[in-house]
Design a protein around this motif. Structure first.
Motif, PDB file in Angstrom:
ATOM      1  N   THR A 102       0.806  -1.219   0.000  1.00  0.00           N
ATOM      2  CA  THR A 102       0.000   0.000   0.000  1.00  0.00           C
ATOM      3  C   THR A 102       0.842   1.273   0.000  1.00  0.00           C
ATOM      4  O   THR A 102       0.336   2.351   0.290  1.00  0.00           O
ATOM      5  CB  THR A 102      -0.959   0.013   1.206  1.00  0.00           C
ATOM      6  N   HIS A 192       1.231  -5.254  -5.427  1.00  0.00           N
ATOM      7  CA  HIS A 192       0.046  -4.449  -5.108  1.00  0.00           C
ATOM      8  C   HIS A 192      -0.962  -5.173  -4.210  1.00  0.00           C
ATOM      9  O   HIS A 192      -1.877  -4.542  -3.688  1.00  0.00           O
ATOM     10  CB  HIS A 192      -0.660  -4.005  -6.398  1.00  0.00           C
ATOM     11  N   LEU A 194      -3.206  -7.507  -5.144  1.00  0.00           N
ATOM     12  CA  LEU A 194      -4.489  -7.684  -5.815  1.00  0.00           C
ATOM     13  C   LEU A 194      -4.923  -9.134  -5.700  1.00  0.00           C
ATOM     14  O   LEU A 194      -4.139 -10.049  -5.976  1.00  0.00           O
ATOM     15  CB  LEU A 194      -4.394  -7.284  -7.289  1.00  0.00           C
ATOM     16  N   ARG A 224      -8.302  -5.202  -3.549  1.00  0.00           N
ATOM     17  CA  ARG A 224      -6.915  -4.938  -3.165  1.00  0.00           C
ATOM     18  C   ARG A 224      -6.760  -5.118  -1.668  1.00  0.00           C
ATOM     19  O   ARG A 224      -7.482  -4.507  -0.877  1.00  0.00           O
ATOM     20  CB  ARG A 224      -6.510  -3.525  -3.573  1.00  0.00           C
ATOM     21  N   GLN A 232     -12.857  -1.357  -0.798  1.00  0.00           N
ATOM     22  CA  GLN A 232     -12.643  -2.238  -1.953  1.00  0.00           C
ATOM     23  C   GLN A 232     -13.867  -2.243  -2.861  1.00  0.00           C
ATOM     24  O   GLN A 232     -13.747  -2.188  -4.094  1.00  0.00           O
ATOM     25  CB  GLN A 232     -12.352  -3.660  -1.478  1.00  0.00           C
TER      26      GLN A 232
END
Length: 316
Positions: A102, A192, A194, A224, A232
């Motif tokens: 993050t 990331h 994901l 995420r 999200q």
């Protein structure tokens, strides 16, 4: 919404007992806004297994247990990883990867350490690459194959990991529980964080290709990790509304909750949006060990606000 498979039960009693038929993980179940909230920082430790249902119960060298405990105490998510189909013991030190998911510019780094004292995890939570690690430019993909946690993760995840490894042998790893067994097979894209769920081989290849190109595919996109689930959901609805699919093209700026309803201010492309979401519970089509119900989010309102204003450089 819990990221685990069953709530209100002793998970150790049923771990690995899922009896879902193959058709229950086809993507028909809503997956949005289900990425693991507590995963801002990551520690990946290569260990060939076997893996018990919970990391603390695994038969691991004490130095690896020490790494896991310190990571958990600092709010870092530890994961055991191994090469698809590879079960030979790892020798020559402890291979680790660390990631800040993050940060303004998420990053991942790796290194080989002799023991826990060689990895500065305080630096990681401060957003700094530990001295024992080196930044890597290529993404890392994790497929949950944790059979002792839930049988579906191995039944669906193992063949998926192996097929992906044929395409990207150096970037694909099997991993321990990532959260959300009901969404097996689960794919995590780092740095990331994901999350994708209910992945078929074709869907996984599409998601991997998109991420390597800096984009998201909304089909089977869980969200995420590291941000609250209502946020999200808000990001998901803005992407669906605008068609903005670049990884960094949508971001939450602020949020506030009033009861079960959450209002989120989201930047999407060149505009800001006020998004209101609320949870909803659905009954799953199979209702066996993984989950009888699933909590997701529905869109209440989505309003476009003023365009994003960027500062104009001062003239000389």
């Amino acid at each position: 919404m819990s990221s685990g498979c069953v709530s209100g039960t002793d998970r150790r009693a049923w771990a690995g007992s899922c009896s879902h038929p193959a058709g229950c993980h086809t993507g028909d179940l809503p997956v949005l806004a289900s990425a693991t909230v507590g995963a801002r920082f990551w520690l990946l430790i290569e260990h060939s297994g076997p893996w018990a249902s919970h990391l603390e119960d695994c038969r691991l060298p004490e130095e690896i247990h020490a790494l896991i405990r310190r990571a958990q105490n600092l709010g870092i998510r530890p994961q055991l990883i191994r090469r698809p189909g590879h079960r030979k013991p790892v020798t020559g030190g402890i291979h680790v990867m660390v990631a800040d998911a993050t940060a303004p510019e998420p990053w991942i780094a790796e290194g080989v350490i002799a023991g826990p004292s060689d990895l500065d995890m305080d630096a990681l939570v401060a957003g700094v690459v530990p001295e024992s690690c080196i930044l890597v430019s290529e993404p890392v993909f994790l497929v949950c194959t944790h059979a002792k946690r839930n049988a579906c993760c191995a039944r669906i995840g193992l063949p998926l990991a192996r097929s992906l490894a044929e395409v990207l042998p150096d970037r694909i790893w099997e991993t321990s529980h990532v959260g959300g067994d009901r969404y097996a097979a689960n794919l995590v894209c780092l740095p990331h964080g994901l999350y994708y769920g209910s992945m078929s081989q074709a869907a996984a290849i599409a998601a991997v290709d998109a991420y390597r190109s800096g984009e998201v595919i909304l089909d089977r996109f869980r969200g995420r990790a590291g941000i609250p689930e209502p946020s999200q959901a808000a990001e998901h609805f803005v992407r669906a509304h605008t068609g903005e699919l670049s990884v960094g093209g949508v971001a939450v700026e602020s949020s506030r909750s009033d009861g079960v309803t959450t209002e989120v201010l989201v930047r999407g492309g060149d505009a800001r949006f006020r998004v209101v979401v609320e949870p909803m519970t659905l009954t799953t089509p199979c209702g066996t060990a993984c989950a009888e119900t699933v909590t997701t989010y529905r869109l209440v309102t989505l309003d476009r606000l003023t365009p994003v204003r960027y500062a104009t450089p001062a003239l000389a």
